[in-house]
Design a protein around this motif. Structure first.
Motif, PDB file in Angstrom:
ATOM      1  N   ASP A  49       0.816  -1.211   0.000  1.00  0.00           N
ATOM      2  CA  ASP A  49       0.000   0.000   0.000  1.00  0.00           C
ATOM      3  C   ASP A  49       0.854   1.267   0.000  1.00  0.00           C
ATOM      4  O   ASP A  49       0.471   2.282  -0.583  1.00  0.00           O
ATOM      5  CB  ASP A  49      -0.999   0.000   1.158  1.00  0.00           C
ATOM      6  N   VAL A  50       2.037   1.215   0.595  1.00  0.00           N
ATOM      7  CA  VAL A  50       2.940   2.365   0.615  1.00  0.00           C
ATOM      8  C   VAL A  50       3.508   2.605  -0.785  1.00  0.00           C
ATOM      9  O   VAL A  50       3.596   3.749  -1.250  1.00  0.00           O
ATOM     10  CB  VAL A  50       4.073   2.150   1.648  1.00  0.00           C
ATOM     11  N   ILE A  51       3.888   1.535  -1.463  1.00  0.00           N
ATOM     12  CA  ILE A  51       4.420   1.641  -2.824  1.00  0.00           C
ATOM     13  C   ILE A  51       3.359   2.224  -3.758  1.00  0.00           C
ATOM     14  O   ILE A  51       3.613   3.165  -4.511  1.00  0.00           O
ATOM     15  CB  ILE A  51       4.908   0.270  -3.330  1.00  0.00           C
ATOM     16  N   LYS A  52       2.164   1.678  -3.678  1.00  0.00           N
ATOM     17  CA  LYS A  52       1.074   2.154  -4.538  1.00  0.00           C
ATOM     18  C   LYS A  52       0.703   3.600  -4.225  1.00  0.00           C
ATOM     19  O   LYS A  52       0.431   4.392  -5.131  1.00  0.00           O
ATOM     20  CB  LYS A  52      -0.141   1.236  -4.412  1.00  0.00           C
ATOM     21  N   ALA A  53       0.721   3.973  -2.954  1.00  0.00           N
ATOM     22  CA  ALA A  53       0.391   5.347  -2.568  1.00  0.00           C
ATOM     23  C   ALA A  53       1.433   6.330  -3.099  1.00  0.00           C
ATOM     24  O   ALA A  53       1.083   7.439  -3.517  1.00  0.00           O
ATOM     25  CB  ALA A  53       0.285   5.455  -1.047  1.00  0.00           C
ATOM     26  N   ALA A  54       2.700   5.932  -3.109  1.00  0.00           N
ATOM     27  CA  ALA A  54       3.757   6.806  -3.618  1.00  0.00           C
ATOM     28  C   ALA A  54       3.573   7.063  -5.111  1.00  0.00           C
ATOM     29  O   ALA A  54       3.779   8.184  -5.586  1.00  0.00           O
ATOM     30  CB  ALA A  54       5.127   6.185  -3.344  1.00  0.00           C
ATOM     31  N   ILE A  55       3.184   6.040  -5.843  1.00  0.00           N
ATOM     32  CA  ILE A  55       2.949   6.189  -7.287  1.00  0.00           C
ATOM     33  C   ILE A  55       1.705   7.037  -7.535  1.00  0.00           C
ATOM     34  O   ILE A  55       1.707   7.946  -8.365  1.00  0.00           O
ATOM     35  CB  ILE A  55       2.840   4.803  -7.957  1.00  0.00           C
ATOM     36  N   ASP A  56       0.659   6.766  -6.794  1.00  0.00           N
ATOM     37  CA  ASP A  56      -0.587   7.516  -6.940  1.00  0.00           C
ATOM     38  C   ASP A  56      -0.393   8.989  -6.593  1.00  0.00           C
ATOM     39  O   ASP A  56      -0.951   9.875  -7.254  1.00  0.00           O
ATOM     40  CB  ASP A  56      -1.657   6.891  -6.042  1.00  0.00           C
ATOM     41  N   ALA A  57       0.412   9.277  -5.584  1.00  0.00           N
ATOM     42  CA  ALA A  57       0.622  10.645  -5.111  1.00  0.00           C
ATOM     43  C   ALA A  57       1.271  11.543  -6.163  1.00  0.00           C
ATOM     44  O   ALA A  57       1.098  12.758  -6.133  1.00  0.00           O
ATOM     45  CB  ALA A  57       1.467  10.641  -3.843  1.00  0.00           C
ATOM     46  N   ILE A  58       1.999  10.940  -7.110  1.00  0.00           N
ATOM     47  CA  ILE A  58       2.630  11.759  -8.152  1.00  0.00           C
ATOM     48  C   ILE A  58       1.853  11.706  -9.469  1.00  0.00           C
ATOM     49  O   ILE A  58       2.346  12.141 -10.507  1.00  0.00           O
ATOM     50  CB  ILE A  58       4.114  11.366  -8.364  1.00  0.00           C
ATOM     51  N   GLY A  59       0.647  11.157  -9.410  1.00  0.00           N
ATOM     52  CA  GLY A  59      -0.254  11.256 -10.547  1.00  0.00           C
ATOM     53  C   GLY A  59      -0.265  10.099 -11.522  1.00  0.00           C
ATOM     54  O   GLY A  59      -0.804  10.227 -12.620  1.00  0.00           O
ATOM     55  N   PHE A  60       0.294   8.956 -11.103  1.00  0.00           N
ATOM     56  CA  PHE A  60       0.291   7.783 -11.979  1.00  0.00           C
ATOM     57  C   PHE A  60      -0.575   6.697 -11.376  1.00  0.00           C
ATOM     58  O   PHE A  60      -0.991   6.778 -10.219  1.00  0.00           O
ATOM     59  CB  PHE A  60       1.718   7.294 -12.236  1.00  0.00           C
ATOM     60  N   VAL A  61      -0.863   5.684 -12.154  1.00  0.00           N
ATOM     61  CA  VAL A  61      -1.790   4.629 -11.724  1.00  0.00           C
ATOM     62  C   VAL A  61      -1.000   3.363 -11.391  1.00  0.00           C
ATOM     63  O   VAL A  61      -0.431   2.727 -12.287  1.00  0.00           O
ATOM     64  CB  VAL A  61      -2.820   4.323 -12.833  1.00  0.00           C
ATOM     65  N   PRO A  62      -0.957   3.003 -10.104  1.00  0.00           N
ATOM     66  CA  PRO A  62      -0.231   1.781  -9.726  1.00  0.00           C
ATOM     67  C   PRO A  62      -1.032   0.540 -10.075  1.00  0.00           C
ATOM     68  O   PRO A  62      -2.256   0.524  -9.958  1.00  0.00           O
ATOM     69  CB  PRO A  62      -0.061   1.928  -8.222  1.00  0.00           C
ATOM     70  N   GLY A  63      -0.316  -0.486 -10.505  1.00  0.00           N
ATOM     71  CA  GLY A  63      -0.946  -1.753 -10.836  1.00  0.00           C
ATOM     72  C   GLY A  63      -0.520  -2.836  -9.874  1.00  0.00           C
ATOM     73  O   GLY A  63      -0.263  -2.585  -8.692  1.00  0.00           O
ATOM     74  N   THR A  64      -0.406  -4.035 -10.392  1.00  0.00           N
ATOM     75  CA  THR A  64      -0.087  -5.200  -9.592  1.00  0.00           C
ATOM     76  C   THR A  64       1.412  -5.324  -9.352  1.00  0.00           C
ATOM     77  O   THR A  64       2.209  -5.129 -10.270  1.00  0.00           O
ATOM     78  CB  THR A  64      -0.588  -6.467 -10.328  1.00  0.00           C
ATOM     79  N   ILE A  65       1.764  -5.682  -8.127  1.00  0.00           N
ATOM     80  CA  ILE A  65       3.163  -5.974  -7.822  1.00  0.00           C
ATOM     81  C   ILE A  65       3.383  -7.465  -8.025  1.00  0.00           C
ATOM     82  O   ILE A  65       2.619  -8.291  -7.540  1.00  0.00           O
ATOM     83  CB  ILE A  65       3.504  -5.569  -6.369  1.00  0.00           C
ATOM     84  N   LYS A  66       4.439  -7.772  -8.744  1.00  0.00           N
ATOM     85  CA  LYS A  66       4.780  -9.187  -8.986  1.00  0.00           C
ATOM     86  C   LYS A  66       6.190  -9.441  -8.541  1.00  0.00           C
ATOM     87  O   LYS A  66       7.050  -8.620  -8.574  1.00  0.00           O
ATOM     88  CB  LYS A  66       4.645  -9.512 -10.467  1.00  0.00           C
TER      89      LYS A  66
END
Length: 66
Positions: A49-66
């Motif tokens: 959730d921290v990784i996805k929030a960091a991506i979302d916070a700069i205006g991009f769309v986080p997807g699945t982590i593999k």
């Protein structure tokens, strides 16, 4: 090496922004972004959730982590 899909990147500046945002997270190292594949690659562990929030916070769309 883990990967996360990153939607909305269109240029080198976008990739640099994602690289910087993820590199600043504690626990992540060796962050690189493949603009053509829309992926960020990294080593280490940080909560998903921290990784996805960091991506979302700069205006991009986080997807699945593999």
């Amino acid at each position: 090496m883990k990967t996360i899909e990153v939607g909305g990147m269109h240029c080198g500046n976008c990739a640099n922004s994602v690289t910087k945002a993820l590199s600043e997270l504690p626990g992540l190292t060796n962050v690189t972004v493949d603009l053509t594949k829309g992926l960020a690659l990294f080593e280490g562990d940080a909560p998903e959730d921290v990784i996805k929030a960091a991506i979302d916070a700069i205006g991009f769309v986080p997807g699945t982590i593999k």
